[in-house]
Scaffold this motif. Structure first.
Motif, short mmCIF file in Angstrom:
data_model
loop_
_atom_site.label_atom_id
_atom_site.label_comp_id
_atom_site.label_asym_id
_atom_site.label_seq_id
_atom_site.Cartn_x
_atom_site.Cartn_y
_atom_site.Cartn_z
N HIS A 1 0.83 -1.20 0.00
CA HIS A 1 0.00 0.00 0.00
C HIS A 1 0.87 1.26 0.00
O HIS A 1 0.64 2.18 -0.79
CB HIS A 1 -0.91 -0.01 1.22
CG HIS A 1 -1.85 1.16 1.28
ND1 HIS A 1 -3.20 1.03 1.08
CD2 HIS A 1 -1.63 2.48 1.51
CE1 HIS A 1 -3.77 2.22 1.18
NE2 HIS A 1 -2.84 3.12 1.46
N ARG B 1 2.57 2.32 -3.26
CA ARG B 1 1.72 2.94 -4.28
C ARG B 1 1.35 4.38 -3.95
O ARG B 1 1.01 5.14 -4.85
CB ARG B 1 0.43 2.12 -4.46
CG ARG B 1 0.63 0.73 -5.03
CD ARG B 1 -0.70 0.14 -5.50
NE ARG B 1 -1.68 0.13 -4.43
CZ ARG B 1 -1.87 -0.90 -3.61
NH1 ARG B 1 -1.09 -1.98 -3.71
NH2 ARG B 1 -2.80 -0.84 -2.67
N HIS B 2 1.41 4.76 -2.68
CA HIS B 2 0.83 6.05 -2.29
C HIS B 2 1.83 7.06 -1.72
O HIS B 2 1.47 8.24 -1.60
CB HIS B 2 -0.28 5.83 -1.25
CG HIS B 2 -1.47 5.12 -1.79
ND1 HIS B 2 -1.59 3.74 -1.79
CD2 HIS B 2 -2.61 5.59 -2.39
CE1 HIS B 2 -2.74 3.40 -2.33
NE2 HIS B 2 -3.38 4.49 -2.70
#
Length: 472
Positions: free
Chosen positions: A190, A193-194
């Motif tokens: 996660h 990706r961010h």
């Protein structure tokens, strides 16, 4: 801050927390019934030992990240990177220390085996907590809710498999390690990706300096909140620890209620402390009233129904836990009452003041336990918990009223207390029924009285009715 975002965070966190706590409660009861007082006491001893050490991994960096990140999101890549790097090194050092000190602690082989497994799982969970704090600063608590629910679901499923197949207590701890490992992979994917993490060791020292009040406050909070379990594990046989833990854990499960509200509103309170003192005060008063309306009747109901509740939940295997639960039931009310007052200090840059109060409470708790446990055993530990929490509430209230602002809170309690007493008397009369039935009937009476006599709860009740009619 948009109301839509606040409601989204609140709804996601509330739903996930309720489901997670429900799963954790069911699994916890199943494990307690399956293991029995002595082996459950060994499990609780290992968990208390590990929890005490892993507490020193953060040094307040995560909470400081929430404070600064809520005010300026641009600092989050650096603050998250530095915090994760620092906690990775500290958790490894703390784990090594656990392995060394578990021998002089006098634990048996079963407890030492669980310490080895739980130490690894707790280290990973400490890193997860920092990522959840990042989501909190970003006003993305729904992500934290998803991962926390997934973690609880996996632990619950794996643990039930162990119980159904009559596995050992060590296998139950392995379920937690497997889950923590899987969640680590999910969170890593996660974050990739961010966010692009940044690192700056020169800034890390300044972060440690600023975050230290938070870290000390958390350590002191743990000491007066859970140090009794650790001290019991060192001073009494595992069976006594199991009896105490069986009651204490039921109260601890309920603490997610004030935790939900404060977690969602924490960034908002930080902002209001800068933008509007009056709005900040008004928000705190509303939080206090809601938590009072939950904590006081909750404690009354647990006190009155302790016997039938524990007999039903644990299949009659923990009769010695009933008087302990009756004592500890009042801890829930005191904790709800003090929650919002402590947040006043934290969100108005009085972290050191809160740390000093919790530090003195920690010393008080240790002192009472050192005196009371050898003489009165688990009863002494229960009373020590109540005295310490009462001291914290009084200290928070006095400091806030004297140095921050005069909260209008005490005048809000009479109706809640009156409704709670009526509920408790009704539950006592119905105690021969199933505890869920007597609690539901008495709780319904409490809500009726509260809505009839209090204008704020009349508005809440009217809002719920309108929503139900709109969806009916």
């Amino acid at each position: 801050m948009e109301l839509r975002l606040v409601l989204k965070n609140a709804a996601a966190l509330s739903a996930a927390s309720v489901l997670s706590k429900a799963i954790a409660a069911v699994v916890g009861i199943a494990v307690t019934r399956y293991l029995g007082p002595e082996i459950f006491g060994e499990y609780s001893s290992a968990l208390a030992f590990v929890s005490t050490f892993i507490l020193f991994a953060d040094f307040g960096l995560s909470n400081y990240m929430v404070q600064e990140g809520s005010r300026d999101e641009k600092v989050l890549p650096l603050y998250l990177g530095n915090t994760l790097l620092f906690k990775a090194f500290t958790t490894l050092a703390i784990y090594a220390l656990m392995l060394v000190l578990m021998y002089p602690a006098g634990y048996n082989q079963s407890i030492r085996s669980m310490v080895i497994v739980l130490g690894l799982a707790s280290g990973l969970n400490a890193l997860h907590a920092t990522v959840y704090n990042y989501f909190q600063a970003k006003q993305q608590m729904y992500f934290a809710a998803i991962y926390q629910f997934l973690s609880t679901f996996l632990i619950g499923g794996l643990t039930i498999l162990v119980v159904v197949n009559q596995g050992s207590v060590v296998m139950i701890t392995l379920a937690q390690l497997v889950t923590a490992t899987l969640i680590s992979f999910f969170l890593y994917a996660h974050l990739r990706r961010h966010i692009r993490l940044e690192f700056d060791l020169s800034r890390l020292m300044e972060m440690l300096k600023q975050g230290l009040p938070y870290g000390i406050a958390v350590i002191f909070l743990y000491i007066y909140f859970q140090i009794d379990m650790f001290m019991l594990s060192l001073m009494l046989p595992p069976i006594e620890v199991g009896i105490y833990s069986a009651a204490y854990r039921l109260i601890a499960v309920l603490l997610f209620i004030p935790g939900i509200l404060t977690s969602v509103l924490y960034p908002i309170l930080f902002q209001l402390s800068v933008e509007s003192k009056e709005k900040h005060r008004g928000t705190i008063e509303k939080i206090y009233k809601v938590l009072s309306a939950v904590g006081i009747p909750g404690s009354v109901l647990i006190f009155v129904l302790a016997d039938p509740l524990l007999t039903w939940l644990y299949n009659g295997r923990f009769p010695a836990s009933i008087p302990i639960l009756m004592l500890l039931s009042w801890f829930f009310a005191l904790e709800c009452l003090s929650f919002s007052l402590g947040d006043v200090l934290t969100t108005t840059d009085r972290q050191w003041t809160r740390a000093k109060i919790q530090g003195s409470a920690a010393l008080l708790n240790i002192g009472i336990n050192l005196y009371a446990i050898p003489r009165y055993g688990i009863y002494g530990a229960s009373v020590a918990t109540l005295i310490t929490e009462l001291y914290v509430y009084i200290a928070f209230y006095w400091i806030v009223r004297r140095h921050v602002y005069k909260l209008k809170i005490l005048r809000q309690l009479p109706v809640i207390v009156l409704a709670s007493l009526a509920m408790g008397f009704t539950a006592y009369l119905l105690r021969d029924l199933h505890p869920l039935a007597s609690a539901s009937l008495a709780g319904s009476l409490y809500l009726i009285i509260l809505i009839v006599l209090d204008k704020d709860f009349q508005r809440i009740g009217g809002y719920i009715l309108r929503r139900n009619r709109g969806t009916g």
